[in-house]
Scaffold this motif. Structure first.
Motif, mmCIF file in Angstrom:
data_model
loop_
_atom_site.group_PDB
_atom_site.id
_atom_site.type_symbol
_atom_site.label_atom_id
_atom_site.label_comp_id
_atom_site.label_asym_id
_atom_site.label_seq_id
_atom_site.Cartn_x
_atom_site.Cartn_y
_atom_site.Cartn_z
ATOM 1 N N VAL A 1 0.843 -1.186 0.000
ATOM 2 C CA VAL A 1 0.000 0.000 0.000
ATOM 3 C C VAL A 1 0.889 1.251 0.000
ATOM 4 O O VAL A 1 1.892 1.320 0.710
ATOM 5 C CB VAL A 1 -0.966 -0.008 1.205
ATOM 6 C CG1 VAL A 1 -0.242 0.077 2.533
ATOM 7 C CG2 VAL A 1 -1.980 1.125 1.096
ATOM 8 N N THR A 2 0.551 2.222 -0.864
ATOM 9 C CA THR A 2 1.364 3.427 -0.947
ATOM 10 C C THR A 2 0.587 4.701 -0.630
ATOM 11 O O THR A 2 1.176 5.778 -0.543
ATOM 12 C CB THR A 2 2.006 3.553 -2.349
ATOM 13 O OG1 THR A 2 1.000 3.353 -3.336
ATOM 14 C CG2 THR A 2 3.103 2.522 -2.533
ATOM 15 N N GLU A 3 -0.718 4.583 -0.469
ATOM 16 C CA GLU A 3 -1.526 5.734 -0.065
ATOM 17 C C GLU A 3 -2.846 5.201 0.482
ATOM 18 O O GLU A 3 -3.386 4.237 -0.040
ATOM 19 C CB GLU A 3 -1.799 6.647 -1.262
ATOM 20 C CG GLU A 3 -2.187 8.059 -0.880
ATOM 21 C CD GLU A 3 -2.230 8.981 -2.097
ATOM 22 O OE1 GLU A 3 -1.183 9.519 -2.480
ATOM 23 O OE2 GLU A 3 -3.330 9.133 -2.668
ATOM 24 N N VAL A 4 -3.338 5.840 1.533
ATOM 25 C CA VAL A 4 -4.538 5.338 2.210
ATOM 26 C C VAL A 4 -5.501 6.504 2.443
ATOM 27 O O VAL A 4 -5.103 7.550 2.937
ATOM 28 C CB VAL A 4 -4.179 4.705 3.579
ATOM 29 C CG1 VAL A 4 -5.408 4.056 4.206
ATOM 30 C CG2 VAL A 4 -3.047 3.698 3.451
ATOM 31 N N THR A 5 -6.775 6.308 2.058
ATOM 32 C CA THR A 5 -7.820 7.289 2.383
ATOM 33 C C THR A 5 -8.584 6.764 3.589
ATOM 34 O O THR A 5 -9.196 5.699 3.514
ATOM 35 C CB THR A 5 -8.788 7.474 1.203
ATOM 36 O OG1 THR A 5 -8.040 7.897 0.059
ATOM 37 C CG2 THR A 5 -9.853 8.533 1.520
ATOM 38 N N VAL A 6 -8.494 7.493 4.703
ATOM 39 C CA VAL A 6 -9.189 7.042 5.910
ATOM 40 C C VAL A 6 -10.404 7.914 6.178
ATOM 41 O O VAL A 6 -10.480 9.064 5.757
ATOM 42 C CB VAL A 6 -8.271 7.034 7.154
ATOM 43 C CG1 VAL A 6 -7.084 6.113 6.946
ATOM 44 C CG2 VAL A 6 -7.820 8.438 7.532
ATOM 45 N N ARG A 7 -11.341 7.331 6.900
ATOM 46 C CA ARG A 7 -12.559 7.986 7.311
ATOM 47 C C ARG A 7 -12.324 8.583 8.688
ATOM 48 O O ARG A 7 -11.703 7.950 9.540
ATOM 49 C CB ARG A 7 -13.623 6.887 7.422
ATOM 50 C CG ARG A 7 -15.014 7.330 7.664
ATOM 51 C CD ARG A 7 -15.957 6.158 7.324
ATOM 52 N NE ARG A 7 -15.942 5.110 8.329
ATOM 53 C CZ ARG A 7 -16.898 4.974 9.260
ATOM 54 N NH1 ARG A 7 -17.891 5.828 9.321
ATOM 55 N NH2 ARG A 7 -16.850 3.974 10.106
ATOM 56 N N LEU A 8 -12.786 9.793 8.911
ATOM 57 C CA LEU A 8 -12.654 10.428 10.224
ATOM 58 C C LEU A 8 -14.019 10.459 10.902
ATOM 59 O O LEU A 8 -15.050 10.542 10.240
ATOM 60 C CB LEU A 8 -12.116 11.850 10.061
ATOM 61 C CG LEU A 8 -10.769 11.952 9.327
ATOM 62 C CD1 LEU A 8 -10.417 13.412 9.086
ATOM 63 C CD2 LEU A 8 -9.656 11.258 10.102
ATOM 64 N N LEU A 9 -14.018 10.383 12.204
ATOM 65 C CA LEU A 9 -15.265 10.503 12.960
ATOM 66 C C LEU A 9 -15.244 11.808 13.743
ATOM 67 O O LEU A 9 -14.185 12.340 14.071
ATOM 68 C CB LEU A 9 -15.415 9.336 13.941
ATOM 69 C CG LEU A 9 -15.469 7.940 13.334
ATOM 70 C CD1 LEU A 9 -15.707 6.917 14.434
ATOM 71 C CD2 LEU A 9 -16.565 7.851 12.287
ATOM 72 N N ARG A 10 -16.424 12.287 14.026
ATOM 73 C CA ARG A 10 -16.581 13.455 14.869
ATOM 74 C C ARG A 10 -16.173 13.101 16.302
ATOM 75 O O ARG A 10 -16.529 12.051 16.811
ATOM 76 C CB ARG A 10 -18.064 13.838 14.838
ATOM 77 C CG ARG A 10 -18.443 14.988 15.688
ATOM 78 C CD ARG A 10 -18.466 16.251 14.890
ATOM 79 N NE ARG A 10 -18.870 17.363 15.738
ATOM 80 C CZ ARG A 10 -18.945 18.599 15.320
ATOM 81 N NH1 ARG A 10 -18.646 18.892 14.071
ATOM 82 N NH2 ARG A 10 -19.306 19.554 16.133
ATOM 83 N N VAL A 11 -15.428 13.984 16.970
ATOM 84 C CA VAL A 11 -15.097 13.762 18.377
ATOM 85 C C VAL A 11 -16.399 13.796 19.181
ATOM 86 O O VAL A 11 -17.191 14.728 19.031
ATOM 87 C CB VAL A 11 -14.120 14.841 18.889
ATOM 88 C CG1 VAL A 11 -13.904 14.717 20.398
ATOM 89 C CG2 VAL A 11 -12.786 14.755 18.153
ATOM 90 N N PRO A 12 -16.651 12.763 20.015
ATOM 91 C CA PRO A 12 -17.904 12.760 20.775
ATOM 92 C C PRO A 12 -17.958 13.918 21.769
ATOM 93 O O PRO A 12 -16.919 14.397 22.238
ATOM 94 C CB PRO A 12 -17.880 11.421 21.527
ATOM 95 C CG PRO A 12 -16.692 10.678 21.058
ATOM 96 C CD PRO A 12 -15.802 11.608 20.300
ATOM 97 N N GLU A 13 -19.172 14.333 22.097
ATOM 98 C CA GLU A 13 -19.334 15.446 23.035
ATOM 99 C C GLU A 13 -18.701 15.109 24.385
ATOM 100 O O GLU A 13 -18.044 15.949 25.007
ATOM 101 C CB GLU A 13 -20.834 15.725 23.224
ATOM 102 C CG GLU A 13 -21.130 16.949 24.067
ATOM 103 C CD GLU A 13 -22.607 17.035 24.464
ATOM 104 O OE1 GLU A 13 -22.901 17.687 25.469
ATOM 105 O OE2 GLU A 13 -23.457 16.444 23.771
#
Lengths: 492, 492
Positions: free
Chosen positions: B213-225
């Motif tokens: 793997v040479t590049e990765v697209t990751v998903r981000l989550l909202r920081v919980p309250e």
């Protein structure tokens, strides 16, 4: 309609072997009986199969696939036949394996929140079986009262709630699969993570090209404490789209956030009198679920954000009846456009949510140029568009113009960095668009895997991939496509 | 230790070609320099590579892989080298491609909650980059301060929070991959769902056998309250395990629910004075996150359920400092057992959560029979066991006895319907156990896909699969394994 000839002698010979192997009553070859199976939900594609097998047990599938492999005759698996991309269209003179009699609930395990079902089980039945344990099966295509789990696995079906809960692939833990040579293998399992290559993810959504699923282990979710639905009316589509982005940017993840434009609202009102806000250019149906305290607090935020985008009416369903009516408007939208147009053609594409207003404007320009009306229904939260292109099939050239407009909208989706399908699959309908979505190298890599599973190309050939590729070719050594397209039907 | 000979002439010739192609400074062949790269986090396996390539750009990887393919010399990719199953152990006289200089943050897209990074980027950096946008990257292995995203992708890494948030595979949207012939392809993408075969799921967790793997697209989550942590002390492991099941059955999905037994607590106290309840036979570290109102309400329920299982102490961290201390005890447990034993061997297996008390009793019986102590640390919510088997490597036979006990525990996991690895991967260490987990047909199907990606078997050979299979064999035509095992090292 003229009843076509029977299958070829070679296929009829296979039918005899099938009758001997699994019982004559399960094997149909009478052309009149075969007509039922010519198409799936995309009725414009019609192909007569040579033989239909009404499988009743896993072993019926194994024996059928093995005999097909021996005879070199292609097969297609079919669930309820509700697919909208022609994925279950038969191969001419081939075998169609109907799985709808495989309807067993094999195991219910509420402690581990799992259920094991056969592929013909209807989507909604899973939630019904889970309900006494206060659990549910999350993926809910609009067709959930009739579509089957096996078909959901083949197409990686979504639904209104996949913004929050994900697609079928996120809710299938394991599958028993009959490969193209008749071998039975198990992909995934009941544990949350498995060693080795995770082929389950590749199988889910492979549209029947990697084998036939004969048993599925699904994950169940706990029924949320509260589920509430709000209807919001806007004077413009851009405001509604802006509100969708604002809500999600505020950290609220609705269970569903659906959008309909004026024409879709008009159709739904005409069909089911759903009481959507009068004069709305767009409505949002927003569903929140979770602990009651959270839902209450978040609806306050949603209302504030919607008002800031000039919403002129916000209404939380007072009871289950009102909530059902809000959803009825949305879920009947496809059928409802039949009230305002002689025919329609539904497309399915995905764009980044943040680009919704801009893409809608472009779609409107395209529709005007084609002199066609488009009613829009979206899973707005994840940018999944369902343009319903209205046309009159009595007008020469109109069907073709509608199809062209649908494909032009898909080109918009590709250029916006989206996808040519959100949940309906590629099937026969959109395989030519795969080359716009993927590089030749990316498609070759998929074909390598398909060829590894099915070197003879017997499992649902002619679907998904733009050019049938002879297995054994190495990538980069592309030859002219000489294989005949097994799909003899054409759209419109 | 004696410095071994240099690589073979054939491999040194490849090294010269590599120097010409990508620059001499990036290509190491000096045996003294190569020593650093002999092993990963499972130090018992040591193999000297022939050449180490310190890649700085994607093209360095492409050129290296192409030259390896031309020469027929195997290659292994390595991130930070923190893996615990020997997945990044080099092939003797082969090429080791080190990716840790590929540390670019390529794109941050908070509007669509995505980030694109190079594989050498450290796990924790992703969350650091996302923090200004109030977002985070969910998968958090204990090694998150040093492990790399590329390694996380190869091993499908988990962490304490994967009960609620899932594994790496649930947070990777797309990957750029160099296949074994040097071709660059893209798997997945930034849209939530993609047409065609979803090969990304198969790639994530493939332990380097399908490409680099040479590049990765990751998903981000909202920081919980709100994020809050509770420490709960029990007089018995069975009570603690019962509380875990009760909490989840009540519909509460903690962000994390970790369990440690008396010996693990003793070790953690000795090492970091984490203030765990005195006299506890088991503690749970329970983290809840979400809207404040929800967290408050659920902690009340958790406390009631824990008390019903005879918890004698429940304590919610009053501030960030106390919360960090609770986690410090848990996260340092592996290293901490060094305080109470000369050596230890950590295993990683999965069982159905509901069978925790029974399996723990069986493990205890096995440990007594082997005359060894086992400290237990679990991701209890998803049944992921991490038994730390203590032994004295000065005692003849003790290392082997520890290994045997670890493998016997894995057999328990398999019999319970679980898995031989929750998050550490199979690598070299556990490949012999794959035949216990899967049928020959299931393994053959995986091998078919591996062969489709890498027919010459050059990408991390000798890992993951129990018997190297000659590509080109059809499944069912198994031949005796004649290929030499590229792993010359042995555990202990």
């Amino acid at each position: 309609m003229k009843i076509a000839e029977q299958a070829s002698p070679r296929t009829l010979e296979l039918a005899e072997r099938l009758r001997a192997a699994i019982g004559a009553a399960k094997v149909l070859t009478d052309p009149a009986q075969l007509r039922t199976y010519e198409c799936d939900g995309l009725e414009a594609f019609r192909v007569r199969p040579g033989v239909v097998v009404l499988a009743e047990h896993r072993d019926d599938v194994v024996r059928t696939v093995k005999l097909c492999a021996e005879a070199g005759i292609p097969f297609v698996a079919r669930g309820s036949g509700t697919g909208l991309s022609g994925g279950a269209v038969p191969v001419s003179d081939g075998v169609l394996i109907v799985l709808s009699r495989l309807r067993g609930i094999v195991d219910v395990d509420p402690d581990n929140a799992r259920m094991v079902v056969e592929p013909g089980v209807i989507n909604l039945w899973v939630t019904r079986e889970a309900a006494p344990h206060d659990q549910l099966y999350a993926p809910d295509p609009s067709s959930q009262q009739v579509c089957s789990i096996g078909g959901n696995v083949a197409e990686n079906s979504g639904g209104a709630h996949c913004l929050k809960y994900g697609f079928t692939v996120n809710h299938v833990m394991g599958a028993e699969v009959v490969l193209a040579d008749g071998e039975v293998v198990h992909l995934g399992g009941s544990a949350p993570e498995h060693p080795g290559l995770d082929l389950l993810g590749a199988f889910v959504g492979s549209e029947g090209t990697l084998g036939v699923v004969t048993e599925v282990t699904v994950r169940l979710l706990r029924v949320p404490e509260s589920v509430q639905t709000m209807l919001v009316g806007f004077h413009s589509v851009a405001d509604a789209a802006g509100a969708v982005s604002d809500i999600i940017a505020a950290g609220i993840l609705p269970a569903a956030i659906e959008m309909m434009d004026a024409l879709a609202i008009e159709a739904a009102e005409a069909a089911v009198q759903c009481g959507y806000p009068e004069g709305a250019e767009a409505v949002l149906v927003i569903e929140l679920d979770g602990p009651q305290v959270e839902v209450d607090e978040q609806f306050e935020q949603v209302e504030t954000l919607a008002r800031a985008r000039h919403a002129f009416e916000t209404r939380i369903a007072a009871d289950a009846e009102e909530r059902a009516l809000m959803w009825k408007g949305r879920k009947s939208a496809f059928a409802a456009v039949g009230r305002i147009s002689p025919s329609y053609y539904v497309q399915d594409g995905v764009i980044p949510r943040t680009r919704l207003p801009e893409i809608l404007a472009d779609m409107s320009t395209l529709a005007d140029a084609a002199n066609l009306r488009v009613a829009n229904v979206f899973h707005a939260g994840d940018g999944n568009l369902h343009p319903l292109i209205l046309f009159d099939d009595a007008v020469p050239g109109a069907p073709k113009a509608a199809e062209d407009l649908g494909f032009a909208i898909l080109d918009l989706c590709i250029r916006a960095g989206g996808s040519i399908t959100g949940e309906h699959g590629v099937g026969l309908e959109k395989k030519s668009k795969m080359a716009g979505q993927f590089t030749p190298e990316d498609l070759d890599t998929m074909q390598l895997v398909r060829c590894a599973f099915d070197p003879a190309g017997l499992a649902n050939p002619g679907k998904l991939f733009p050019t049938p590729r002879l297995c054994g070719e190495r990538p980069g050594v592309r030859t002219a496509d000489t294989a005949p397209d097994p799909a003899l039907g054409e759209v419109f």
